[in-house]
Write a protein that holds these residues in place. Structure first.
Motif, PDB file in Angstrom:
ATOM      1  N   TRP A  82      -6.876  -2.407  -5.610  1.00 44.51           N
ATOM      2  CA  TRP A  82      -6.647  -2.796  -5.177  1.00 44.51           C
ATOM      3  C   TRP A  82      -6.620  -3.494  -3.031  1.00 44.51           C
ATOM      4  N   LEU A  83      -6.835  -2.522  -2.802  1.00 43.07           N
ATOM      5  CA  LEU A  83      -6.783  -2.425  -1.601  1.00 43.07           C
ATOM      6  C   LEU A  83      -8.666  -3.326  -1.380  1.00 43.07           C
ATOM      7  N   THR A 120      -5.452   1.891  -7.222  1.00 46.86           N
ATOM      8  CA  THR A 120      -4.748   1.646  -5.693  1.00 46.86           C
ATOM      9  C   THR A 120      -6.338   1.063  -4.780  1.00 46.86           C
ATOM     10  N   ASN A 121      -7.262   1.896  -4.427  1.00 44.81           N
ATOM     11  CA  ASN A 121      -8.546   1.400  -4.579  1.00 44.81           C
ATOM     12  C   ASN A 121      -8.757   0.054  -4.730  1.00 44.81           C
ATOM     13  N   LYS A 131      -4.414   6.066 -10.215  1.00 51.52           N
ATOM     14  CA  LYS A 131      -3.225   5.069 -10.091  1.00 51.52           C
ATOM     15  C   LYS A 131      -3.593   5.038  -8.605  1.00 51.52           C
ATOM     16  N   ARG A 141       2.792   1.670  -3.837  1.00 54.27           N
ATOM     17  CA  ARG A 141       1.363   2.207  -4.502  1.00 54.27           C
ATOM     18  C   ARG A 141       1.111   3.777  -3.719  1.00 54.27           C
ATOM     19  N   ALA A 142       1.392   4.124  -2.776  1.00 50.10           N
ATOM     20  CA  ALA A 142       0.851   5.446  -2.748  1.00 50.10           C
ATOM     21  C   ALA A 142       1.698   6.783  -3.356  1.00 50.10           C
ATOM     22  N   LEU A 160       0.713  -0.894  -0.427  1.00 45.31           N
ATOM     23  CA  LEU A 160      -0.295  -0.217   0.074  1.00 45.31           C
ATOM     24  C   LEU A 160       1.116   1.479   0.253  1.00 45.31           C
ATOM     25  N   ALA A 197       1.611   6.273  -6.892  1.00 43.88           N
ATOM     26  CA  ALA A 197       0.517   7.891  -6.946  1.00 43.88           C
ATOM     27  C   ALA A 197       0.896   9.065  -7.018  1.00 43.88           C
ATOM     28  N   ILE A 246      -6.320   6.281   1.511  1.00 41.53           N
ATOM     29  CA  ILE A 246      -7.097   5.871  -0.137  1.00 41.53           C
ATOM     30  C   ILE A 246      -7.680   4.652   0.390  1.00 41.53           C
TER      31      ILE A 246
END
Length: 314
Positions: free
Chosen positions: A280-281, A277-278, A273, A36-37, A33, A40, A235
């Motif tokens: 994915w999470l 990620t949302n 992105k 990914r942040a 996470l 982004a 996120i």
């Protein structure tokens, strides 16, 4: 009304976003996470908190998270700490760039959150700021329950302003006003942010909003208009406080980014992105996340999507 071209965003999903979740999240997923942040565009990230794992089990792997953080000179890693012991743990990792100290605007919540009075929490926060500086690090401070308390109800603006003035004496990089249980409204936010900003200048004001009652984005907008320069967001809109009954998710990074970028304010974040990620999470959490933008179709539509629709019409 302040007019600004850019707003700094602090990503809090690895800590505040996850701390109240019952589903155990692996260290590997937390690090994914964070990565990914960063990808982004996030450059300040609240990566974990150094608290008693019996009180907040989700943060029991704080040291392991820090050990796995990507080495990035352009990213500030923030560790939330409640007391001297937590601050010392954070500094010992060698990976935390900035300590996040917390004080609370009411005695009952301060006792529930960290076992001390409101005034005692301010003194503890000032000691943490001092310790950070002594160790070559920076520190910021957050005033929890600035807009209302789950135990005592309304919180006097004068008290919050006085707390901010006292914290400013220790020289934090910024002071944040947190709507811990999401009871703030835009008028109250504008008033308090303006008063605190004037009282602590040139120290910047950061804001932290929960969307418990659906006013989160409106409060972000009001805060920026009153002079706040930095916004916390998570996120997916996840978040909550184990010690604050009724606290719901943070304002979502995707939603805040969409609103500000569409209004001409740069956040430095890649909305596409963040939405990815949302999604994915959501798989990691095994549930749909509260954020709204990730549930909607892109706007403006991507060029290839537009062209496809135009071809269909022909």
């Amino acid at each position: 009304m302040y007019t600004v071209s850019a707003i700094e965003m602090v990503e809090v999903s690895p800590r505040d976003g996850l701390q109240n979740e019952k589903r155990a999240i692996s260290t590997a997923d937390k690090l994914a996470l964070i990565e990914r942040a960063i990808d982004a565009g996030s450059r300040r990230i609240e990566v974990t908190s150094f608290v008693n794992p019996r009180a907040v089990p989700q943060m029991a792997d704080a040291d392991d998270v820090c050990a796995g953080l990507p080495h990035r000179d352009d990213v500030t890693y923030i560790g939330l700490v409640m007391n001297q012991r937590g601050a010392e743990r954070a500094l010992a990792t060698g990976r935390i760039d900035q300590l996040g100290a917390v004080c609370v605007a009411t005695d009952k919540f301060a006792m529930a959150n960290q076992g001390q009075t409101s005034d005692g929490s301010v003194d503890a926060a000032k000691d943490i700021i001092k310790l950070a500086k002594e160790n070559g690090k920076t520190a910021q401070a957050t005033i929890g329950a600035s807009f209302g308390c789950p135990f005592e109800g309304e919180v006097a603006e004068d008290h919050v302003v006085a707390m901010a003035i006292s914290l400013a004496e220790a020289g934090p990089v910024e002071i944040a006003l947190a709507d811990t249980i999401g009871v703030g409204n835009p008028a109250h936010v504008a008033s308090l942010v303006a008063r605190v900003r004037e009282a602590i200048e040139p120290i910047p004001v950061r804001v932290h909003f929960h969307n418990t009652r659906g006013t989160g984005l409106a409060n972000v907008w009001a805060a920026i208009g009153a002079g706040a320069s930095t916004v916390d967001a998570s996120i997916g809109g996840l978040g909550g406080c184990p010690f604050a009954p009724g606290a719901a998710g943070n304002v979502a990074t995707e939603d805040v980014t969409y609103m500000l970028e569409r209004a001409g304010m740069s956040t430095g974040l890649d909305l596409g992105k963040l939405v990815a990620t949302n999604h994915w999470l959501a798989g990691v959490m095994d549930k749909t996340l509260p954020a709204m933008v990730a549930k909607a179709s892109p706007f403006p539509a991507a060029e290839e999507h537009r062209n496809s629709k135009e071809e269909e019409a022909v």
